[in-house]
Motif scaffolding. Structure first.
Motif, mmCIF file in Angstrom:
data_model
loop_
_atom_site.group_PDB
_atom_site.id
_atom_site.type_symbol
_atom_site.label_atom_id
_atom_site.label_comp_id
_atom_site.label_asym_id
_atom_site.label_seq_id
_atom_site.Cartn_x
_atom_site.Cartn_y
_atom_site.Cartn_z
ATOM 1 N N UNK A 292 0.861 -1.201 0.000
ATOM 2 C CA UNK A 292 0.000 0.000 0.000
ATOM 3 C C UNK A 292 0.889 1.241 0.000
ATOM 4 N N UNK A 293 0.384 2.368 -0.486
ATOM 5 C CA UNK A 293 1.143 3.629 -0.400
ATOM 6 C C UNK A 293 1.323 4.026 1.065
ATOM 7 N N UNK A 294 2.466 4.642 1.374
ATOM 8 C CA UNK A 294 2.753 5.054 2.751
ATOM 9 C C UNK A 294 3.618 6.305 2.749
ATOM 10 N N UNK A 295 3.600 7.016 3.866
ATOM 11 C CA UNK A 295 4.544 8.114 4.068
ATOM 12 C C UNK A 295 5.785 7.544 4.755
ATOM 13 N N UNK A 296 6.834 8.339 4.857
ATOM 14 C CA UNK A 296 8.118 7.869 5.355
ATOM 15 C C UNK A 296 8.077 7.245 6.737
ATOM 16 N N UNK A 297 7.440 7.910 7.677
ATOM 17 C CA UNK A 297 7.389 7.379 9.038
ATOM 18 C C UNK A 297 6.647 6.047 9.075
ATOM 19 N N UNK A 298 5.578 5.936 8.291
ATOM 20 C CA UNK A 298 4.835 4.669 8.222
ATOM 21 C C UNK A 298 5.712 3.561 7.648
ATOM 22 N N UNK A 299 6.564 3.892 6.683
ATOM 23 C CA UNK A 299 7.498 2.904 6.131
ATOM 24 C C UNK A 299 8.455 2.392 7.208
ATOM 25 N N UNK A 300 9.027 3.323 7.973
ATOM 26 C CA UNK A 300 9.947 2.950 9.053
ATOM 27 C C UNK A 300 9.247 2.011 10.030
ATOM 28 N N UNK A 301 8.064 2.363 10.460
ATOM 29 C CA UNK A 301 7.318 1.562 11.427
ATOM 30 C C UNK A 301 6.911 0.211 10.833
ATOM 31 N N UNK A 302 6.508 0.198 9.566
ATOM 32 C CA UNK A 302 6.105 -1.044 8.908
ATOM 33 C C UNK A 302 7.267 -2.029 8.860
ATOM 34 N N UNK A 303 8.434 -1.576 8.418
ATOM 35 C CA UNK A 303 9.604 -2.453 8.315
ATOM 36 C C UNK A 303 10.010 -2.949 9.699
ATOM 37 N N UNK A 304 9.975 -2.069 10.673
ATOM 38 C CA UNK A 304 10.310 -2.452 12.046
ATOM 39 C C UNK A 304 9.337 -3.514 12.558
ATOM 40 N N UNK A 305 8.060 -3.296 12.349
ATOM 41 C CA UNK A 305 7.038 -4.219 12.849
ATOM 42 C C UNK A 305 7.109 -5.571 12.139
ATOM 43 N N UNK A 306 7.187 -5.558 10.819
ATOM 44 C CA UNK A 306 7.215 -6.805 10.064
ATOM 45 C C UNK A 306 8.465 -7.626 10.390
ATOM 46 N N UNK A 307 9.566 -6.954 10.690
ATOM 47 C CA UNK A 307 10.815 -7.655 11.022
ATOM 48 C C UNK A 307 10.890 -8.045 12.495
ATOM 49 N N UNK A 308 9.813 -7.863 13.244
ATOM 50 C CA UNK A 308 9.810 -8.133 14.693
ATOM 51 C C UNK A 308 10.917 -7.355 15.393
ATOM 52 N N UNK A 309 11.088 -6.104 15.015
ATOM 53 C CA UNK A 309 12.064 -5.181 15.604
ATOM 54 C C UNK A 309 13.523 -5.569 15.336
ATOM 55 N N UNK A 310 13.767 -6.470 14.399
ATOM 56 C CA UNK A 310 15.146 -6.828 14.047
ATOM 57 C C UNK A 310 15.792 -5.756 13.178
ATOM 58 N N UNK A 311 14.970 -5.012 12.441
ATOM 59 C CA UNK A 311 15.484 -3.980 11.544
ATOM 60 C C UNK A 311 15.001 -2.614 11.999
ATOM 61 N N UNK A 312 15.941 -1.710 12.168
ATOM 62 C CA UNK A 312 15.649 -0.336 12.553
ATOM 63 C C UNK A 312 16.152 0.560 11.427
ATOM 64 N N UNK A 313 15.271 1.192 10.712
ATOM 65 C CA UNK A 313 15.641 2.064 9.602
ATOM 66 C C UNK A 313 15.711 3.492 10.118
ATOM 67 N N UNK A 314 16.851 4.116 9.938
ATOM 68 C CA UNK A 314 17.043 5.494 10.370
ATOM 69 C C UNK A 314 16.536 6.461 9.300
ATOM 70 N N UNK A 315 15.978 7.581 9.739
ATOM 71 C CA UNK A 315 15.498 8.592 8.791
ATOM 72 C C UNK A 315 16.617 9.077 7.884
ATOM 73 N N UNK A 316 17.842 9.133 8.409
ATOM 74 C CA UNK A 316 18.990 9.572 7.623
ATOM 75 C C UNK A 316 19.323 8.635 6.477
ATOM 76 N N UNK A 317 18.843 7.399 6.536
ATOM 77 C CA UNK A 317 19.002 6.444 5.443
ATOM 78 C C UNK A 317 17.748 6.404 4.575
ATOM 79 N N UNK A 318 16.596 6.499 5.215
ATOM 80 C CA UNK A 318 15.330 6.352 4.505
ATOM 81 C C UNK A 318 15.101 7.448 3.470
ATOM 82 N N UNK A 319 15.186 8.703 3.896
ATOM 83 C CA UNK A 319 14.792 9.789 2.987
ATOM 84 C C UNK A 319 15.733 9.948 1.792
ATOM 85 N N UNK A 320 17.040 9.783 1.950
ATOM 86 C CA UNK A 320 17.888 9.791 0.739
ATOM 87 C C UNK A 320 17.549 8.626 -0.205
#
Length: 114
Positions: free
Chosen positions: A26-54
């Protein structure tokens, strides 16, 4: 400073692949992407905004994503990212490449443990 062995950098292309796969759902905004990846990975993956937005900006330039202005859950203007047909084709190629690489690594590890 020694690195925490439980915390590793992603391999090149992994962040983009996870973003594309997430936006395939589904379409998402940046913060939702960070939370989605974190949740789906059971908190194994933490995406930093400094990596996400570039990464999102690179993917927009490549034509893999498009975005529109929307409103966040907190009633703030935000950019909503959506996967394009070009992005879907790229994702499918990347998944195929990753699966081949992972199969090779798995074979090497299996021999090493024998």
């Amino acid at each position: 400073m020694p690195r925490n062995s439980a915390s590793r950098d992603l391999f090149p292309g992994a962040l983009e692949m996870m973003i594309l796969q997430s936006l395939r759902q589904r379409p998402m905004h940046g913060y939702a992407l960070v939370k989605h990846i974190q949740q789906v990975s059971d908190d194994l993956l933490q995406i930093e905004e400094g990596s996400l937005y570039p990464a999102l900006q690179r993917m927009l330039r490549e034509g893999w994503l498009e975005c529109e202005t929307g409103i966040s859950a907190k009633n703030r203007p935000t950019r909503i990212y959506r996967l394009t047909d070009t992005g879907l084709r790229h994702l499918e190629q990347e998944i195929s490449s990753f699966e081949r690489m992972f199969a090779g690594i798995t074979r090497v590890l299996a021999i090493s443990q024998a």
